[in-house]
Design an enzyme around this catalytic site. Sequence first.
Site, PDB file in Angstrom:
ATOM      1  N   SER A 218       0.804  -1.239   0.000  1.00 32.54           N
ATOM      2  CA  SER A 218       0.000   0.000   0.000  1.00 32.54           C
ATOM      3  C   SER A 218       0.832   1.282   0.000  1.00 32.54           C
ATOM      4  CB  SER A 218      -0.926   0.030   1.217  1.00 32.54           C
ATOM      5  OG  SER A 218      -1.941  -0.934   1.086  1.00 32.54           O
TER       6      SER A 218
ATOM      7  N   LYS B 160       0.497   3.422  -2.933  1.00 34.52           N
ATOM      8  CA  LYS B 160      -0.667   4.286  -3.171  1.00 34.52           C
ATOM      9  C   LYS B 160      -0.307   5.769  -3.108  1.00 34.52           C
ATOM     10  CE  LYS B 160      -3.838   0.830  -1.216  1.00 34.52           C
ATOM     11  NZ  LYS B 160      -4.571   0.430  -0.004  1.00 34.52           N
TER      12      LYS B 160
ATOM     13  N   TYR C  30      -3.131  -2.340 -10.690  1.00 32.35           N
ATOM     14  CA  TYR C  30      -3.167  -2.198  -9.236  1.00 32.35           C
ATOM     15  C   TYR C  30      -2.363  -3.303  -8.536  1.00 32.35           C
ATOM     16  CZ  TYR C  30      -4.980  -1.951  -4.483  1.00 32.35           C
ATOM     17  OH  TYR C  30      -5.077  -1.872  -3.113  1.00 32.35           O
TER      18      TYR C  30
ATOM     19  N   TYR D 121      -4.598   2.792   7.654  1.00 32.34           N
ATOM     20  CA  TYR D 121      -5.849   2.037   7.760  1.00 32.34           C
ATOM     21  C   TYR D 121      -6.705   2.589   8.897  1.00 32.34           C
ATOM     22  CZ  TYR D 121      -2.815  -0.894   4.948  1.00 32.34           C
ATOM     23  OH  TYR D 121      -1.950  -1.332   4.009  1.00 32.34           O
TER      24      TYR D 121
ATOM     25  N   VAL E 141       1.189  -3.752   3.986  1.00 32.13           N
ATOM     26  CA  VAL E 141       1.145  -5.049   4.668  1.00 32.13           C
ATOM     27  C   VAL E 141       2.406  -5.876   4.464  1.00 32.13           C
ATOM     28  CG1 VAL E 141      -1.374  -5.281   4.724  1.00 32.13           C
ATOM     29  CG2 VAL E 141      -0.083  -6.172   2.777  1.00 32.13           C
TER      30      VAL E 141
END
Lengths: 304, 304, 304, 304
Positions: free
Chosen positions: B64, B67, B189, B240, B258
């Site tokens: 992530s 992102k 992605y 998160y 993660v």
Amino acid sequence: MIAYQNIIDKIAIDSKNTLNKGVVASYIPELATINLNKFGIHILDAKNNNYSSGDALEGFSIQSISKVLTLALSFGIIGDDLWKRVDVEPSGDPFNHLSLLELENGIPRNPFINAGAIVIADILASHLKNPKEDFLNFIRELTNDPSIRYNEKVALSEKRTGFKNYAAANLLKSYGNLHNDVEIVLDFYFHQCAIEMNCKQLVNAFYIFMNHGTCQRGKNYLNVNQVKRINALMLTCGFYDEAGEFAFEVGLPGKSGVGGGIVALLPNTYCVATWSPGLNKKGNSKLGMAALEELTTRTGHSIF
Amino acid sequence: MIAYQNIIDKIAIDSKNTLNKGVVASYIPELATINLNKFGIHILDAKNNNYSSGDALEGFSIQSISKVLTLALSFGIIGDDLWKRVDVEPSGDPFNHLSLLELENGIPRNPFINAGAIVIADILASHLKNPKEDFLNFIRELTNDPSIRYNEKVALSEKRTGFKNYAAANLLKSYGNLHNDVEIVLDFYFHQCAIEMNCKQLVNAFYIFMNHGTCQRGKNYLNVNQVKRINALMLTCGFYDEAGEFAFEVGLPGKSGVGGGIVALLPNTYCVATWSPGLNKKGNSKLGMAALEELTTRTGHSIF
Amino acid sequence: MIAYQNIIDKIAIDSKNTLNKGVVASYIPELATINLNKFGIHILDAKNNNYSSGDALEGFSIQSISKVLTLALSFGIIGDDLWKRVDVEPSGDPFNHLSLLELENGIPRNPFINAGAIVIADILASHLKNPKEDFLNFIRELTNDPSIRYNEKVALSEKRTGFKNYAAANLLKSYGNLHNDVEIVLDFYFHQCAIEMNCKQLVNAFYIFMNHGTCQRGKNYLNVNQVKRINALMLTCGFYDEAGEFAFEVGLPGKSGVGGGIVALLPNTYCVATWSPGLNKKGNSKLGMAALEELTTRTGHSIF
Amino acid sequence: MIAYQNIIDKIAIDSKNTLNKGVVASYIPELATINLNKFGIHILDAKNNNYSSGDALEGFSIQSISKVLTLALSFGIIGDDLWKRVDVEPSGDPFNHLSLLELENGIPRNPFINAGAIVIADILASHLKNPKEDFLNFIRELTNDPSIRYNEKVALSEKRTGFKNYAAANLLKSYGNLHNDVEIVLDFYFHQCAIEMNCKQLVNAFYIFMNHGTCQRGKNYLNVNQVKRINALMLTCGFYDEAGEFAFEVGLPGKSGVGGGIVALLPNTYCVATWSPGLNKKGNSKLGMAALEELTTRTGHSIF
């Protein structure tokens, strides 16, 4: 003896004259072209008398009504193991169907919300040799009518626009509650929704639910206990977020579809189907709901 | 002057000695095999000094963290139009990510929840000629390091098990907030998440966020206002459902993945990356979170 | 003719012998002291025959069962205007009852969740001169039994610990859906829940719901349509988050209370009440649920 | 050196000339009468310079801004034990504040949503001898201004219409997270919201948050770590459901109130307060938000 024919003729005329007929479902291009003025109603009673009015012999897309039939077939095959994979509670929440799936770890609320029907489709995909063919044969047998068929254009149209169903199937898959490939299950699911039947064929198919599981020709498909359960599910969950309203106003187990069809039944007494393509805000046939309320009010009978 | 090297050496030793290191992410088979004892930390300050300790030069899956980089690239390309398709509020709800998407008509809460990052991926798929190649080149340019690459095995592993992402992408599609094919967007992605970088490469890439949008070689990618916004998003949404906790304990904008990596930064001062594969219950690196809290406590500096 | 006495004697013996009897409600101190081994069952059929077994003549706190009786009284007074202030859909969501109230602007899902029953209590507080006295007289009249009374200790116990009900009432007030003072409405509400009745008295009171609105002495309280609606609500909403399960397993309209009582009915046929204080996880009497499933299985009758 | 006076004079003139000034809060009668054309702004920098423009010396109801001050006082008294009773995450959900409380077992999301502030009020009610008097003295001491007072009419107005707060307090009580009587806690809570201060008094009170916990007269109230945490909470949770937007547009920790006030700060640099009674849809001062965005854009400074 109840004058069903008089009652449904009156209902059909009133329906044709009603100005606000609701709105035709537009999310599938193939459904959007239906004539809003169609109205059909058909009753089959426990003594095999038929009463018909309006466009009762014209076929339409049965859509979610098919969910009762896949449930019946799968329940007959795997029995109560079915309830390990889908619950029997009303969905209640008009807002977030996928959220309930998240909250409840991938167990759909009931077999009539889309996620639940997709699990049922998955069960059939696991247990039938040729799911699409076998399921169609089941309906043809129930109705004693080999002319019933899938509308392939509607099935294709659903597949091309069915992103929410793809979302639901993938979410089920992530929770381990979809055993076959998403594409295989949804291909079956989109086909089951794309079956075309008319009001008369529908009451023939649903005859088993008012007759202890036995069809008109005497073949038994479900035991009394199983029929009780399916009828209970129709009553509590058969009308999307308006199930309570339908139980409250009409008082019969039933199931609607966005194609404008509704089937309902009074155990041991009669089975009725209506078709009017205009929907209300909750996605149920506007005139069909009104017709069934009128029917139970005029006959004075409901399960309550 | 702050003794960064002493501080991070101490942190690295303490981390190696910690018994409870959290749990390695297991939802992707490829990630589950990582050695739980790895720990790396690397600081790059505003004067281009580097401080390194532990396994800071060993590559891992950035997941992530990517992102932030896709957000930076797309923000640079289409500017504020981006915010028509994704919001800037914390997701808050630990329970139902898809439900928020339903409630808010397909506009993801922020670009760092999966649904939001998938929209960003869709934007890049629309605006880049060869999205995967172009995005990799963007990172190689930012870091001045042509060795950075996708781990194709991880990308494939994500694709095979990424049912929740398929669910999110299809739900976005149903709301008209995904313009390209689901498969094309998710292929991109899954690749962006499967980039491998080490702690040093990460601080080189994130240098622009502590330096007003300008990289170490002096090329400007984002204006001051855009950097402010991305940093604000990292602070409010970067961890998160634990973003508030991280702001509260550490007080730096940052982003976790993660794979066990975390990058954080103090504007005008330094950028730091940590790597420890064991995660806490909320999915953030357990020892990485602790290391950054220790770092800000020992240096006495945070944005607050 | 069905051998009701044999069936219920068998059920009573089996229930007394069942080891796992569930857990007595403990949230009200007064309820927590009940003997877990109590079990009573009573049937009143359409021909006024009575069948009784176990502790059917021992009184207990009827709790939520009272909600059907306040609904009947208020429905008789204001008619369909009632449905402007409370909906008729199952609550569905086991998690957030107050949240549904927020989402739906202060209109409770149905009259049997607490918020809905509090609105009904508010209606009675507006239309009755002496709400507590008048409601008690209504029940005494229905049952032809002037000995029925409020248990003031239970009412006080509920008031002292009823913070969730205070929360619901205040939330309703904030939406303008509570016209009287919170204290006045809740005083009535806590009393209605604290009525003590035994199984025989309960079936006498619920006789009107299986007999088209007319009590045993021939006085008519509700018309056929109103009875249909109340029965539909009992079926779809009468068992907290387990209403679907009860419809599915038992197939009768009914209502449970945390005091361990359940009343159910088969229209035109019989009315039955059970009492066993141990509850299952959903808050319904564990042995009562089982007894009613057994009864409908043994008699082969349900509304479906 | 930054020309704060020029900047805020320009902002004040622009604000007075803006046609769409938002809507005055109407839920409390006492607040609804405020003149929509009021606009004040005041800056206090780290060197104790004051810059003032518009109606900066006119008092108004500080409302939710008080929540930062009760948090500071209670944090100083009980330290980190506070976080056992209230969380530090953004609420995220614009729809169901009480539902989150239900889902999370009575632990409010953060100290700035009403439920969280009510828990803080409960803590002060437990630890202060005369909560209302002691809290007012705390503010008078922080600001060195004994003229600050409660507006009893506003407090009474809030009490009479504060049903949602009564709902929240009772729900907290049902989870055991309110130790004092609902009436006692809410009486304090309604008073804290009803404090009247002007922009200058507010920056004096918030000076401690930009100055490591030490007030202008050199008295220390909070340690560096505690200040970091309160500032982080203001940034992530200070603006209702628009906290992300404020962090994104303005980039400063701050807190708004429905009276139209906003306080924000740049650590070590300045503290600023604005007042404009017209609110945007999310309940934050429309022109105040714009003024602070303009201020950070013109000065080029934010925490990011």
